[in-house]
Design a protein around this motif. Structure first.
Motif, PDB file in Angstrom:
ATOM      1  N   SER A  54     -12.502 -43.534  17.471  1.00 61.35           N
ATOM      2  CA  SER A  54     -12.761 -42.138  17.795  1.00 61.35           C
ATOM      3  C   SER A  54     -13.494 -41.443  16.647  1.00 61.35           C
ATOM      4  O   SER A  54     -14.463 -40.699  16.875  1.00 61.35           O
ATOM      5  N   ARG A  85     -12.307 -35.379  20.803  1.00 63.87           N
ATOM      6  CA  ARG A  85     -11.843 -34.163  21.484  1.00 63.87           C
ATOM      7  C   ARG A  85     -12.455 -32.919  20.841  1.00 63.87           C
ATOM      8  O   ARG A  85     -12.954 -32.026  21.527  1.00 63.87           O
ATOM      9  N   ARG A  88     -16.144 -32.804  21.736  1.00 62.88           N
ATOM     10  CA  ARG A  88     -16.353 -32.367  23.132  1.00 62.88           C
ATOM     11  C   ARG A  88     -16.164 -30.858  23.281  1.00 62.88           C
ATOM     12  O   ARG A  88     -16.941 -30.196  23.958  1.00 62.88           O
ATOM     13  N   GLU A  89     -15.118 -30.319  22.654  1.00 65.00           N
ATOM     14  CA  GLU A  89     -14.865 -28.878  22.729  1.00 65.00           C
ATOM     15  C   GLU A  89     -16.059 -28.090  22.201  1.00 65.00           C
ATOM     16  O   GLU A  89     -16.494 -27.116  22.806  1.00 65.00           O
TER      17      GLU A  89
END
Length: 116
Positions: A54, A85, A88-89
């Motif tokens: 990630s 994450r 993406r936000e």
């Protein structure tokens, strides 16, 4: 006195290398493992662990958006997302507001959405 060093990264190998700063005579840097091009990421870079998929994917997005890890007046590069994450936000925020991706990616916090 030796010259300072800065970091370069090979994304396919997940390798980080400290080398001297580039100058006008320096050729493009190549990875010692795969001979692919190294990306100059800056002197304030800290590489993720090789097994952290990630973090390496998030780093890849940052580098392809033009974000680097150069020291600022306060000592570090500022906020950089470490997970997909968080990336993406910030990408969704950039699409919704029209803010450039590179600028949205380095925002420490996103403004709260208003509820109607």
């Amino acid at each position: 006195m030796p010259h300072g060093k800065t970091s370069y990264v090979c994304l396919p190998c997940r390798g980080s290398y400290k080398q001297s700063y580039p100058d006008r005579y320096t050729q493009d840097r190549v990875c010692p493992r795969c001979a692919g091009p190294l990306i100059h990421v800056g002197s304030a870079f800290a590489a993720p662990k090789k097994r952290d998929d990630s973090a390496w994917r998030a780093l890849s997005v940052l580098l392809h958006a033009g974000v680097r890890f150069h020291k600022s007046c306060c000592g570090g590069p500022g906020y950089r997302p470490r997970t997909l994450r968080e990336v993406r936000e910030r990408m969704n925020y950039a699409r919704a507001t029209g803010e450039p991706f590179a600028q949205a990616l380095v925002r420490p916090e996103l403004p709260q959405r208003r509820s109607n």
